[in-house]
Enzyme design. Sequence first.
Site, short mmCIF file in Angstrom:
data_model
loop_
_atom_site.label_atom_id
_atom_site.label_comp_id
_atom_site.label_asym_id
_atom_site.label_seq_id
_atom_site.Cartn_x
_atom_site.Cartn_y
_atom_site.Cartn_z
N ASP A 11 -3.56 0.38 -4.94
CA ASP A 11 -4.97 0.00 -4.94
C ASP A 11 -5.79 1.24 -4.56
OD1 ASP A 11 -7.31 -1.73 -4.85
OD2 ASP A 11 -7.21 -1.61 -2.68
N SER A 12 -7.10 1.12 -4.68
CA SER A 12 -7.97 2.23 -4.30
C SER A 12 -8.10 2.37 -2.78
CB SER A 12 -9.35 2.01 -4.90
OG SER A 12 -9.85 0.77 -4.45
N TYR A 43 -13.48 2.79 -6.21
CA TYR A 43 -13.29 3.12 -7.62
C TYR A 43 -14.29 2.35 -8.51
CZ TYR A 43 -8.60 5.28 -7.14
OH TYR A 43 -7.54 6.09 -6.86
N GLY A 44 -14.69 1.18 -8.03
CA GLY A 44 -15.43 0.23 -8.86
C GLY A 44 -16.77 0.69 -9.37
N CYS A 74 -5.29 -3.97 -7.94
CA CYS A 74 -6.69 -3.61 -7.94
C CYS A 74 -7.26 -4.09 -9.27
CB CYS A 74 -6.79 -2.09 -7.83
SG CYS A 74 -8.44 -1.43 -8.13
N ASN A 75 -8.27 -4.92 -9.19
CA ASN A 75 -8.85 -5.47 -10.43
C ASN A 75 -9.50 -4.38 -11.26
OD1 ASN A 75 -9.11 -8.76 -10.16
ND2 ASN A 75 -8.90 -7.71 -8.24
N THR A 76 -10.11 -3.41 -10.58
CA THR A 76 -10.81 -2.34 -11.28
C THR A 76 -9.82 -1.54 -12.14
OG1 THR A 76 -12.34 -2.23 -9.44
CG2 THR A 76 -12.31 -0.34 -10.92
N GLU A 153 -14.19 -1.97 3.70
CA GLU A 153 -13.53 -0.76 4.21
C GLU A 153 -14.10 -0.38 5.58
OE1 GLU A 153 -11.08 1.40 2.72
OE2 GLU A 153 -10.74 -0.02 1.08
N CYS A 185 -11.60 -8.99 -7.02
CA CYS A 185 -11.39 -7.67 -6.42
C CYS A 185 -10.48 -7.92 -5.23
CB CYS A 185 -12.73 -7.09 -5.95
SG CYS A 185 -12.57 -5.59 -4.98
N THR A 186 -9.44 -7.12 -5.11
CA THR A 186 -8.46 -7.41 -4.06
C THR A 186 -8.99 -7.14 -2.65
OG1 THR A 186 -7.51 -5.24 -4.55
CG2 THR A 186 -6.40 -7.15 -5.49
N HIS A 187 -10.16 -6.55 -2.55
CA HIS A 187 -10.78 -6.41 -1.22
C HIS A 187 -11.40 -7.74 -0.76
CE1 HIS A 187 -10.48 -2.07 -1.82
NE2 HIS A 187 -10.97 -1.87 -0.63
#
Length: 268
Positions: A11-12, A43-44, A74-76, A153, A185-187
Amino acid sequence: MKKENAIGVFDSGIGGLTVVKALMERLPTESIYYFGDTARVPYGIKSKDTINRYAMEIAKFLLRKNVKILIIACNTMSSVAFEMVQQISSVPVLEVIDAGARKAIRESRSRVIGIIGTPATINSNAYARKIHSYDPNARVVSQACPLFVPLVEEGWLDHPVTRLTAQEYLRPLLAENIDTLVLGCTHYPLLKPLLREIVGPQVVLVDSAVAMAERVAGLLEEKGLANNASLPVEYRYYVTDVPLRFHTIAERFLGRGLGNIELINLPL
Ligand code: DGL
């Protein structure tokens, strides 16, 4: 390829740990190597070319560590770089969009489905295309939420600023009477308690992490790659920077210590 080799997840930043957590619970005998590009997140909001380049670098890094399967948590990156990563990979590659889209279709009764994600994910239209490939009659309402990733984050999971931001982003979706909201989004699963308060108890929140863990379990069995040997398993975390709050947020989220964390200098 040995069954004992690890599952590679990337992931980012810390978002992909939502997938790692689900994998640890579903597949306790599997080792996991996680890569979080904490120096270059988010990244998005970046261009497709940059996202592709970063995704390829990380995939190659994990392949050099001999992972037996690659998971783009990561979806992005899934919506932009999946095909490219698949082309260079010698091992199976899984991405998160399909798992989330399928789950949304299963959960929604009204067929009005909301998607939230990064601008890159929403602009790619990957979710709407996937959902329509399974159900052409579903109505998909999307909303980019560029501020969520930095807020997560930063560790502002239950902060007045995050709450106001979420209210603002979700208002148009709620006005469309969605009954299912895909956390694209995995966040975002880290914001679940706050999002739940805003959407109310009626709206189903779809988090693809658990669905992904199921798919991985199935794929490993099918390919004869499941590690049936007993413990100990190895969890490694590769990150490109260790921001101040990284440990606290990551450990709070995983519900365990991070242990083996390795700083990898860019360029990879
Ligand atoms: N967690 C990521 C996703 O699923 C990426 C967020 C970002 O780096 O912008 O989209």
